[in-house]
Design a protein around this motif. Structure first.
Motif, PDB file in Angstrom:
ATOM      1  N   ARG A 195     -43.398 -14.390  42.033  1.00 15.75           N
ATOM      2  CA  ARG A 195     -42.397 -14.118  43.072  1.00 15.75           C
ATOM      3  C   ARG A 195     -42.818 -14.705  44.405  1.00 15.75           C
ATOM      4  N   SER A 216     -44.131  -7.608  30.680  1.00 21.36           N
ATOM      5  CA  SER A 216     -43.128  -6.600  31.033  1.00 21.36           C
ATOM      6  C   SER A 216     -43.209  -6.266  32.523  1.00 21.36           C
ATOM      7  N   TYR A 245     -54.485   0.735  28.529  1.00 14.50           N
ATOM      8  CA  TYR A 245     -55.701   0.087  28.991  1.00 14.50           C
ATOM      9  C   TYR A 245     -56.794   1.149  29.209  1.00 14.50           C
ATOM     10  N   THR A 298     -49.444 -13.112  38.779  1.00  9.33           N
ATOM     11  CA  THR A 298     -50.130 -12.579  39.958  1.00  9.33           C
ATOM     12  C   THR A 298     -50.590 -11.141  39.698  1.00  9.33           C
ATOM     13  N   GLY A 299     -50.296 -10.629  38.503  1.00  6.02           N
ATOM     14  CA  GLY A 299     -50.726  -9.276  38.144  1.00  6.02           C
ATOM     15  C   GLY A 299     -52.041  -9.319  37.389  1.00  6.02           C
ATOM     16  N   GLN A 300     -52.484  -8.137  36.990  1.00  7.65           N
ATOM     17  CA  GLN A 300     -53.828  -8.033  36.387  1.00  7.65           C
ATOM     18  C   GLN A 300     -53.870  -8.601  34.967  1.00  7.65           C
ATOM     19  N   LEU A 301     -52.899  -8.233  34.132  1.00  7.48           N
ATOM     20  CA  LEU A 301     -52.910  -8.759  32.761  1.00  7.48           C
ATOM     21  C   LEU A 301     -52.561 -10.254  32.750  1.00  7.48           C
ATOM     22  N   LYS A 323     -49.400 -16.054  46.487  1.00  3.27           N
ATOM     23  CA  LYS A 323     -50.323 -15.270  45.657  1.00  3.27           C
ATOM     24  C   LYS A 323     -50.891 -16.097  44.498  1.00  3.27           C
ATOM     25  N   ASN A 380     -43.186  -4.228  36.019  1.00  2.00           N
ATOM     26  CA  ASN A 380     -43.724  -2.926  36.441  1.00  2.00           C
ATOM     27  C   ASN A 380     -42.718  -2.193  37.327  1.00  2.00           C
ATOM     28  N   TYR A 425     -37.387 -11.743  37.992  1.00  2.00           N
ATOM     29  CA  TYR A 425     -36.626 -11.295  36.814  1.00  2.00           C
ATOM     30  C   TYR A 425     -35.194 -10.890  37.199  1.00  2.00           C
ATOM     31  N   SER A 439     -52.040  -1.548  23.766  1.00  2.00           N
ATOM     32  CA  SER A 439     -52.469  -0.156  23.858  1.00  2.00           C
ATOM     33  C   SER A 439     -52.570   0.252  25.329  1.00  2.00           C
TER      34      SER A 439
HETATM   35  N1  LIG Z   1     -50.797  -0.780  28.650  1.00  3.36           N
HETATM   36  C1  LIG Z   1     -51.065  -0.193  29.810  1.00  3.36           C
HETATM   37  O1  LIG Z   1     -51.967   0.679  29.920  1.00  3.36           O
HETATM   38  C2  LIG Z   1     -50.278  -0.576  31.025  1.00  3.36           C
HETATM   39  C3  LIG Z   1     -50.668  -0.076  32.274  1.00  3.36           C
HETATM   40  C4  LIG Z   1     -49.944  -0.485  33.389  1.00  3.36           C
HETATM   41  C5  LIG Z   1     -48.864  -1.331  33.238  1.00  3.36           C
HETATM   42  N2  LIG Z   1     -48.514  -1.798  32.009  1.00  3.36           N
HETATM   43  C6  LIG Z   1     -47.367  -2.721  31.797  1.00  3.36           C
HETATM   44  O2  LIG Z   1     -47.914  -3.996  31.530  1.00  3.36           O
HETATM   45  C7  LIG Z   1     -47.513  -4.928  32.557  1.00  3.36           C
HETATM   46  C8  LIG Z   1     -48.719  -5.759  32.941  1.00  3.36           C
HETATM   47  O3  LIG Z   1     -49.741  -4.899  33.402  1.00  3.36           O
HETATM   48  P1  LIG Z   1     -50.553  -5.259  34.712  1.00  3.36           P
HETATM   49  O4  LIG Z   1     -51.670  -4.307  34.760  1.00  3.36           O
HETATM   50  O5  LIG Z   1     -50.812  -6.712  34.757  1.00  3.36           O
HETATM   51  O6  LIG Z   1     -49.476  -4.912  35.862  1.00  3.36           O
HETATM   52  P2  LIG Z   1     -49.482  -5.437  37.367  1.00  3.36           P
HETATM   53  O7  LIG Z   1     -50.864  -5.822  37.803  1.00  3.36           O
HETATM   54  O8  LIG Z   1     -48.743  -4.424  38.152  1.00  3.36           O
HETATM   55  O9  LIG Z   1     -48.623  -6.793  37.312  1.00  3.36           O
HETATM   56  C9  LIG Z   1     -47.225  -6.815  37.167  1.00  3.36           C
HETATM   57  C10 LIG Z   1     -46.742  -8.248  37.367  1.00  3.36           C
HETATM   58  O10 LIG Z   1     -45.324  -8.268  37.179  1.00  3.36           O
HETATM   59  C11 LIG Z   1     -44.772  -9.043  38.256  1.00  3.36           C
HETATM   60  N3  LIG Z   1     -43.391  -8.631  38.518  1.00  3.36           N
HETATM   61  C12 LIG Z   1     -42.941  -7.399  38.832  1.00  3.36           C
HETATM   62  N4  LIG Z   1     -41.612  -7.422  39.036  1.00  3.36           N
HETATM   63  C13 LIG Z   1     -41.222  -8.713  38.860  1.00  3.36           C
HETATM   64  C14 LIG Z   1     -39.979  -9.384  38.975  1.00  3.36           C
HETATM   65  N5  LIG Z   1     -38.848  -8.729  39.327  1.00  3.36           N
HETATM   66  N6  LIG Z   1     -39.935 -10.713  38.727  1.00  3.36           N
HETATM   67  C15 LIG Z   1     -41.062 -11.391  38.386  1.00  3.36           C
HETATM   68  N7  LIG Z   1     -42.275 -10.818  38.285  1.00  3.36           N
HETATM   69  C16 LIG Z   1     -42.349  -9.489  38.525  1.00  3.36           C
HETATM   70  C17 LIG Z   1     -45.663  -8.724  39.438  1.00  3.36           C
HETATM   71  O11 LIG Z   1     -45.476  -9.699  40.457  1.00  3.36           O
HETATM   72  P3  LIG Z   1     -45.930  -9.440  41.987  1.00  3.36           P
HETATM   73  O12 LIG Z   1     -47.388  -9.845  42.049  1.00  3.36           O
HETATM   74  O13 LIG Z   1     -45.053 -10.327  42.757  1.00  3.36           O
HETATM   75  O14 LIG Z   1     -45.732  -7.987  42.285  1.00  3.36           O
HETATM   76  C18 LIG Z   1     -47.042  -8.799  38.770  1.00  3.36           C
HETATM   77  O15 LIG Z   1     -47.455 -10.139  38.648  1.00  3.36           O
HETATM   78  C19 LIG Z   1     -46.976  -4.063  33.703  1.00  3.36           C
HETATM   79  O16 LIG Z   1     -46.006  -4.777  34.425  1.00  3.36           O
HETATM   80  C20 LIG Z   1     -46.428  -2.865  32.973  1.00  3.36           C
HETATM   81  O17 LIG Z   1     -45.133  -3.132  32.448  1.00  3.36           O
HETATM   82  C21 LIG Z   1     -49.215  -1.466  30.914  1.00  3.36           C
END
Ligand SMILES: NC(=O)c1ccc[n+]([C@@H]2O[C@H](COP(=O)([O-])OP(=O)(O)OC[C@H]3O[C@@H](n4cnc5c(N)ncnc54)[C@H](OP(=O)(O)O)[C@@H]3O)[C@@H](O)[C@H]2O)c1
Length: 290
Positions: free
Chosen positions: A33, A73, A143, A8-11, A37, A75, A53, A141
């Protein structure tokens, strides 16, 4: 069956979107979760499994019948290592064969100002290795999409105000990381490999300012403040302490050269050139070349 967490997150969302172009939906499951969504995924035939998690019992049932799991990973920095360990343990107990983990591409975590925040990515990798599961580490890397967060929406008026010195970042687009992750999930030869998924070119924040100047026709200076002045300015804006801390540490890490590791891996696996700075900035700030 492949299971993607964080769907449900962006990546994770981008990974699933790209996976569905490569394999039938009946071979894709997601851990979410909140099932509401993921209604769009369920409607396409994806197996939506609910869990967190933090909740070992939910993970134990969600991982049944899964061959490969992509652990995105968390967030949530509240015992993030513990959250990841729960997923690894559940995967092992459920007989998952291969786990892929999205960590961070950093030159050396031990000398990085980001160690207090991101040491857990590398501890997660160590824990996965010790589990005996086949692994693939996708060290993402920074983003491109974080640039607007670092420089602010009014950057064309204020200039780039970020204490990163001459440090450079080999940014990667989140969409392209989603596509490459789907490719890795559906092809062979990635067993027990660690990939730094970084862009092929690295850019400094002075170069970001220069590119914004070219694209907008305005003079967008790069200001490299003292870290304390930067921290004070962010606090004055009323930003939450955690955001202030993260911004200060990210800037220090960029200055330290931690993200200056361009690599051809993304391009080699994607089979084409990856996004570069100029088109990203043009779209992100809705600019036309003048
Ligand atoms: N490389 C970079 O520049 C960068 C930038 C930002 C983050 N990150 C890392 O890369 C990950 C992916 O990035 P993103 O942009 O996709 O982040 P995001 O849009 O915030 O997505 C995070 C995902 O993790 C899920 N989540 C959070 N806690 C959880 C839990 N306890 N159990 C199960 N699922 C859980 C969230 O679910 P919900 O929808 O329910 O909240 C959401 O689907 C992030 O979580 C962070 O660790 C990397």
């Amino acid at each position: 069956m492949i299971l993607v967490t964080g769907a449900t997150g962006q990546l994770g969302g981008s990974v699933v979107e790209n996976l569905l172009k490569k394999v039938p939906a009946s071979e894709v499951a997601v851990l979410v979760r909140d099932a509401a969504k993921a209604e769009h995924l369920a409607a396409q035939g994806v197996d939506v499994r609910v869990g967190s998690y933090f909740d070992k019992a939910s993970l134990a049932s969600a991982l049944q019948g899964i061959d490969k799991v992509l652990l995105v990973s968390s967030n949530d920095f509240n015992d993030r290592l513990g959250q990841h360990k729960n997923v690894v343990d559940a995967a092992k107990n459920a007989g998952v064969k291969h786990i892929l983990y999205t960590g961070i591409a950093l030159k050396d975590i031990n000398t990085s100002p980001l160690k207090p925040l991101f040491g857990d990515h590398f501890e997660t990798e160590d824990y996965i290795k010790a589990s005996g599961l086949t692994y693939t580490f996708l060290q993402n890397s920074l983003y491109f999409e974080v640039i607007p967060q670092f420089v602010g929406a009014s950057v064309l008026e204020t200039g780039v105000f970020f204490p990163a010195g001459e440090g450079k970042v080999a940014f990667a687009s989140r969409q392209e990381l989603g596509e490459i992750t789907a490719t890795i999930l559906t092809t062979e030869g990635h067993e027990n490999k660690t990939y730094p998924l970084t862009g092929s070119e690295a850019y400094s924040f002075a170069e970001i300012a220069a590119e914004l100047s070219t694209l907008s026709g305005k003079n967008v200076p790069y200001i490299n403040p003292e870290p304390a002045a930067f921290e004070g300015a962010l606090k004055q804006f009323g930003l939450p302490d955690v955001i202030v801390l993260m911004s200060v540490l990210f800037a220090a890490a960029v200055k330290n050269g931690d993200f200056d590791q361009p690599s051809p891996v993304l391009e080699n696996i994607l089979g084409r050139k990856t996004t570069t700075l100029s088109p990203f900035l043009k779209e992100a700030f809705a600019l036309e070349t003048v």
